[in-house]
Design a protein around this motif. Structure first.
Motif, mmCIF file in Angstrom:
data_model
loop_
_atom_site.group_PDB
_atom_site.id
_atom_site.type_symbol
_atom_site.label_atom_id
_atom_site.label_comp_id
_atom_site.label_asym_id
_atom_site.label_seq_id
_atom_site.Cartn_x
_atom_site.Cartn_y
_atom_site.Cartn_z
ATOM 1 N N GLY A 9 0.817 -1.198 0.000
ATOM 2 C CA GLY A 9 0.000 0.000 0.000
ATOM 3 C C GLY A 9 0.857 1.257 0.000
ATOM 4 O O GLY A 9 2.068 1.207 0.176
ATOM 5 N N TRP A 36 -9.772 -9.871 -2.345
ATOM 6 C CA TRP A 36 -9.370 -8.560 -1.842
ATOM 7 C C TRP A 36 -10.620 -7.752 -1.549
ATOM 8 O O TRP A 36 -11.545 -7.707 -2.363
ATOM 9 N N ARG A 38 -11.928 -3.868 0.409
ATOM 10 C CA ARG A 38 -11.468 -2.547 0.838
ATOM 11 C C ARG A 38 -12.545 -1.886 1.674
ATOM 12 O O ARG A 38 -13.730 -2.189 1.554
ATOM 13 N N GLN A 39 -12.073 -0.970 2.518
ATOM 14 C CA GLN A 39 -12.994 -0.217 3.360
ATOM 15 C C GLN A 39 -12.541 1.232 3.431
ATOM 16 O O GLN A 39 -11.440 1.524 3.921
ATOM 17 N N ARG A 45 -17.241 -2.405 4.370
ATOM 18 C CA ARG A 45 -16.247 -3.149 3.609
ATOM 19 C C ARG A 45 -16.883 -3.695 2.345
ATOM 20 O O ARG A 45 -17.997 -4.216 2.384
ATOM 21 N N VAL A 48 -13.652 -6.426 -3.715
ATOM 22 C CA VAL A 48 -13.041 -5.802 -4.885
ATOM 23 C C VAL A 48 -12.754 -6.823 -5.974
ATOM 24 O O VAL A 48 -13.082 -6.608 -7.136
ATOM 25 N N ASP A 89 -10.844 5.090 -4.859
ATOM 26 C CA ASP A 89 -10.205 3.820 -4.527
ATOM 27 C C ASP A 89 -9.503 3.869 -3.165
ATOM 28 O O ASP A 89 -9.002 2.849 -2.691
ATOM 29 N N GLY A 91 -8.678 3.681 0.621
ATOM 30 C CA GLY A 91 -9.207 2.883 1.714
ATOM 31 C C GLY A 91 -8.180 1.903 2.233
ATOM 32 O O GLY A 91 -7.045 1.865 1.745
ATOM 33 N N TYR A 93 -7.104 -1.851 2.365
ATOM 34 C CA TYR A 93 -7.312 -3.041 1.544
ATOM 35 C C TYR A 93 -6.947 -4.281 2.345
ATOM 36 O O TYR A 93 -5.861 -4.346 2.951
ATOM 37 N N TYR A 94 -7.850 -5.253 2.309
ATOM 38 C CA TYR A 94 -7.684 -6.483 3.072
ATOM 39 C C TYR A 94 -7.617 -7.693 2.144
ATOM 40 O O TYR A 94 -8.389 -7.804 1.196
ATOM 41 N N GLY A 119 -4.691 -5.614 6.851
ATOM 42 C CA GLY A 119 -4.987 -4.493 5.972
ATOM 43 C C GLY A 119 -3.782 -3.636 5.647
ATOM 44 O O GLY A 119 -2.823 -3.559 6.420
ATOM 45 N N GLN A 121 -3.002 0.367 3.829
ATOM 46 C CA GLN A 121 -3.653 1.610 3.423
ATOM 47 C C GLN A 121 -3.273 1.997 2.000
ATOM 48 O O GLN A 121 -2.091 1.989 1.632
#
Length: 126
Positions: A9, A36, A38-39, A45, A48, A89, A91, A93-94, A119, A121
């Motif tokens: 990230g 994947w 994202r939040q 959440r 993606v 975009d 957020g 990302y997990y 996660g 960023q």
């Protein structure tokens, strides 16, 4: 013990690119669905992208054509290539792992995944 560790990230400007990685420990990514999510701040959440055991992929409409999910089974690593990034975009990302060998879906649901990373960023500035 299953562990997922995201990296890659960062902060980019609109139109830029990033590549996220997710190192997976204690789990066979070749057998099940990976994804994947994202939040964004004050938002729920959202899924993606996902990839199943056969490499079939699914994408949210908002990223289709810009993001590419892939995996290296031998390296136990999941990737998300993100191009033409937009401010929306932004957020956390997990990375996530599930227990479904076949996973082809119009909506990537968090309930279809059992394990989560901490996660990473992603911030996209105008």
């Amino acid at each position: 013990q299953v562990q997922l560790v995201e990296s890659g990230g960062g902060s980019v400007q609109t139109g830029g690119s990033l590549r996220l990685s997710c190192a997976v420990y204690g789990y066979s990514i070749s057998n099940y669905n990976m994804g994947w999510f994202r939040q964004a701040p004050e938002k729920e959440r959202e899924g993606v992208a996902s990839i199943d055991s056969a490499g079939r992929t699914s994408y949210a409409d908002s990223v289709n054509g810009r993001f590419t999910i892939s995996k290296d089974n031998a390296q136990y690593t999941l990737y998300l290539e993100m191009n033409n990034l937009k401010p929306e975009d932004t957020g956390v990302y997990y990375c996530a792992a599930g227990r479904l060998p076949v996973y082809i879906t119009r909506t990537i649901e968090s309930s279809d995944f059992n394990y989560w990373g901490q996660g990473t960023q992603v911030t996209v500035s105008p």
